[in-house]
Write a protein that holds these residues in place. Structure first.
Motif, PDB file in Angstrom:
ATOM      1  N   TRP A 184      35.268  75.507 112.041  1.00 33.50           N
ATOM      2  CA  TRP A 184      36.720  74.982 111.616  1.00 33.50           C
ATOM      3  C   TRP A 184      36.451  74.852 109.885  1.00 33.50           C
ATOM      4  O   TRP A 184      35.774  74.098 109.383  1.00 33.50           O
ATOM      5  N   TRP A 199      34.958  81.348 113.877  1.00 35.26           N
ATOM      6  CA  TRP A 199      34.785  81.228 112.444  1.00 35.26           C
ATOM      7  C   TRP A 199      34.217  82.449 111.793  1.00 35.26           C
ATOM      8  O   TRP A 199      34.449  82.804 110.736  1.00 35.26           O
ATOM      9  N   ASN A 230      36.494  76.762 105.984  1.00 32.04           N
ATOM     10  CA  ASN A 230      35.545  77.277 104.941  1.00 32.04           C
ATOM     11  C   ASN A 230      35.497  76.949 103.483  1.00 32.04           C
ATOM     12  O   ASN A 230      34.877  77.499 102.730  1.00 32.04           O
TER      13      ASN A 230
END
Length: 256
Positions: free
Chosen positions: A62, A89, A64
């Motif tokens: 989850w 992701w 970045n």
């Protein structure tokens, strides 16, 4: 000898027989459970080695927001680590995947949908792994060989599925608990003071945890001050001629 005394002896004898029978029944029930635990296939939690080497790993499922900061810190300390990425992701942050690869870090597979994979059949386990593999291969040209089950949840079916796809299944023996958001000091202490920290340790951290980037410099410097070299998991584990003990510790098979 009077009758009440005989009755007492009989009662005591009966109780003794019941206790013995109970112990026997307990042993019969316990043995298969112990055998199943002993025979259960295990992922790699850590490595038995005389070399003072440890690995840091990040799960990326989850967000970045901190990826660039983490990579900059790792570059500053000239440390290579391992990033385990989900399919979502990878799709959301393809440039980050490329940046991780270009920086020389391990690319690890964390499944397509972050499911509890012990609840899946063989075909679905393979699909969850292969989808991410194909995405990363297309982006970077690299074939991944390291797989970490979501939630640390696994069974024999999952391990067999991963092995058949050419993967080593990786857990950890030192959990930073960074995902609990206790603060940077708590993360540093949890890693550096952990009772399992030693040669061959695999540290678990998270790419998206709130305080990980703040703790990482001190974790790295603290490990180095303790005399550890930090290496990617691919350089820590044995890839052939190895065995596992009951704690998931990988060691060289000296008989081969």
């Amino acid at each position: 000898m009077n009758r009440p005394y005989l009755q007492q002896i009989g009662t005591l004898a009966l109780c003794l027989l019941l206790v013995i029978a109970g112990i026997g029944a307990f042993q019969k029930k316990s043995t298969p459970v112990s055998a199943r635990i002993e025979n259960k296939k295990l992922p790699i939690y850590c490595v038995q080695t005389e070399a003072p080497k440890v690995a840091i790993s990040f799960d990326a499922a989850w967000g970045n927001e901190d990826t660039a900061d983490l990579l900059a810190i790792l570059d500053k300390y000239q440390v290579k680590t391992t990033f385990f990425m989900t399919g979502g992701w990878v799709e959301s942050y393809p440039d980050d995947v490329k940046a991780i690869a270009e920086a020389g870090h391990d690319l690890g597979n964390h499944s397509e949908n972050h499911k509890q994979m012990s609840q899946l059949g063989m075909a679905e386990c393979k699909e969850e792994i292969q989808k991410v593999h194909d995405k990363v291969k297309e982006l970077t040209g690299k074939d991944m060989i390291l797989f970490r089950p979501p939630y640390g949840d696994y069974n024999d079916t999952l391990i067999d599925a991963a092995n058949e796809l050419g993967y080593h299944v990786i857990q950890w023996d030192v959990d930073s608990l960074d995902w609990k958001d206790y603060g940077a000091d708590a993360i540093v202490s949890k890693v550096l003071d952990h009772e399992h920290l030693g040669n061959g340790t695999i540290v678990l951290m998270h790419n998206g945890a709130k305080y990980t980037k703040d703790a990482l410099p001190r974790v790295i410097s603290g490990l180095q001050e303790k005399g550890f070299e930090i290496v990617p998991i691919s350089q820590l584990i044995y890839k052939q001629n190895y065995e596992m003990d009951h704690e998931g510790r990988q060691f060289v098979n000296s008989s081969q």
